[in-house]
Design a protein around this motif. Sequence first.
Motif, PDB file in Angstrom:
ATOM      1  N   ASP A 106       0.831  -1.202   0.000  1.00  0.00           N
ATOM      2  CA  ASP A 106       0.000   0.000   0.000  1.00  0.00           C
ATOM      3  C   ASP A 106       0.870   1.259   0.000  1.00  0.00           C
ATOM      4  O   ASP A 106       0.566   2.240  -0.703  1.00  0.00           O
ATOM      5  N   LYS A 107       1.955   1.236   0.770  1.00  0.00           N
ATOM      6  CA  LYS A 107       2.847   2.402   0.783  1.00  0.00           C
ATOM      7  C   LYS A 107       3.581   2.538  -0.554  1.00  0.00           C
ATOM      8  O   LYS A 107       3.795   3.657  -1.049  1.00  0.00           O
ATOM      9  N   THR A 110       1.286   4.150  -2.938  1.00  0.00           N
ATOM     10  CA  THR A 110       1.209   5.598  -2.709  1.00  0.00           C
ATOM     11  C   THR A 110       2.326   6.322  -3.451  1.00  0.00           C
ATOM     12  O   THR A 110       2.116   7.377  -4.067  1.00  0.00           O
ATOM     13  N   ASP A 111       3.539   5.752  -3.404  1.00  0.00           N
ATOM     14  CA  ASP A 111       4.668   6.346  -4.132  1.00  0.00           C
ATOM     15  C   ASP A 111       4.430   6.309  -5.637  1.00  0.00           C
ATOM     16  O   ASP A 111       4.757   7.258  -6.365  1.00  0.00           O
TER      17      ASP A 111
END
Length: 503
Positions: A106-107, A110-111
């Motif tokens: 998920d992170k 985001t990137d």
Amino acid sequence: MSSILTNNSAMVALQTLKSINKNLSQTQSEISTGKSISSAKQNSAVWAISKVMESDVNGFQAISSSLSLGESTVAVAANASETITDLLTQMKGKIVAAQESNVDRDKIQTDIVALRNQISSVVSAAQFNGLNLVSGTDDVNILSSLDRASNGTVTASNITVARQDMSTDKGVYGTGTSLAANGTASASAVANTANTGIITFGATWAANDTATVTVAGIDLNYTATGSATTDVANYFSSAINGLGLEGVTASVSGSDLTISSTRAFETLGIAVSVTTAGTGTGLITTLNGTGSLSLSSGDIDERAENVAFSTTAAVNEGDGYKVTIGSNSYDYIAGKGETMEDVAKGLKIAIDSAGLTDVTTKVVQDSSSGQWSLKVDNNGSSASFAITGNAGGTASGGLRGLEAIDVSTSEGASSALDNIETLIDTAIGAAAAFGSAQGRIETQATFISKLTDSLKSGIGSLVDADMEAASARLQALQVQQQLGTQALSIANQAPQNILSLFR
């Protein structure tokens, strides 16, 4: 003979003085204007040539401005495409990291979204004087030269810069001429059904007879202890299942050994050989649904179905191709200069962007024929499968599918890895195209500058005055003018001398 009616000496002196004054006037004009030919009456042919060349010089000066504007516009586009390439490369690094199962996807997503938004910002801002070469498909012509033929006609030449659409637009599927014949689906449905090969062991076996079955390059050996052919089949079934090969299982029915493969994009090689003292046999009797065979080796087909694209058909801008899987269709509309490779990769991205559960895709090229194919695998329930096409559409953006990249799942991360390579290739191709155009414009601008200087030099050699010669000629003519005036004055005194004869 002296005459009071005709003064020949005065007439000669007057004509000489007039000639001197004419030459003096011309010399003074050369010195004041700097030109030896400043009007058509002096030399109409040379004057006409010089005026034509002067008009060309003015035209080429305008062309220099056009090239400068074009060079700046292309430089902005080249910078944008290179920046997009760098951002996509960074995105690839994130996607590669997402292939691991123990990362926070998920992170990473985001990137990726942040990089995607930055790419959109670059595409939107990459304009010069309102002209954006990384959005849209229309070519841009930059005035590069004026070509004068021997008969005097003039034509304008342009450097054509092809736009490289870096947008994510889906395009518009057309309704023109059918292109269905340019793609062929291998089946009418895609399903998770395994493909199989059946090895039949038969006849009479004896103790110490041997058999070797090869699966995916791994040899499995069996030495008989009795005559039962079912023992041979059961042994190899257990041995194959014990290998733990992905997508490969084995089962037994009597003396038939069935090897099943659900490998999506990979064939499975199988082979059998026997050495018996009696009449024992081992042969592949059924392969991929075809029975009554007697083979010692063969390949179990991959599970995926495919769309094979024509190796001869041209791809034109606006040509759209549509793949139907189940009740949904996924299309790609080709842009300028694209090939069947681009069509196959575009359809792959379109399908992957839909996020279909259990459906995966792959694009391959046949090494011998050069044919491009789109492979589609379905690990779920059976779904209809078809390909069609129509001309007359609006091309899809070069980065279509970028907006759908999602690595939050393992399936999404896997498909994103293939698709990001296609997007990077598109951006690299755009940067290379702009770089080539930029180099050509710079070369033409340098040539036009030198050509203008050469034309100016040529005009000068035709009409410019030789100031050193004019200066020397001026002094000589001024002396001649004084002497001519004196000569005319003396000649005018001759009639007065006749009066002395009558005193």
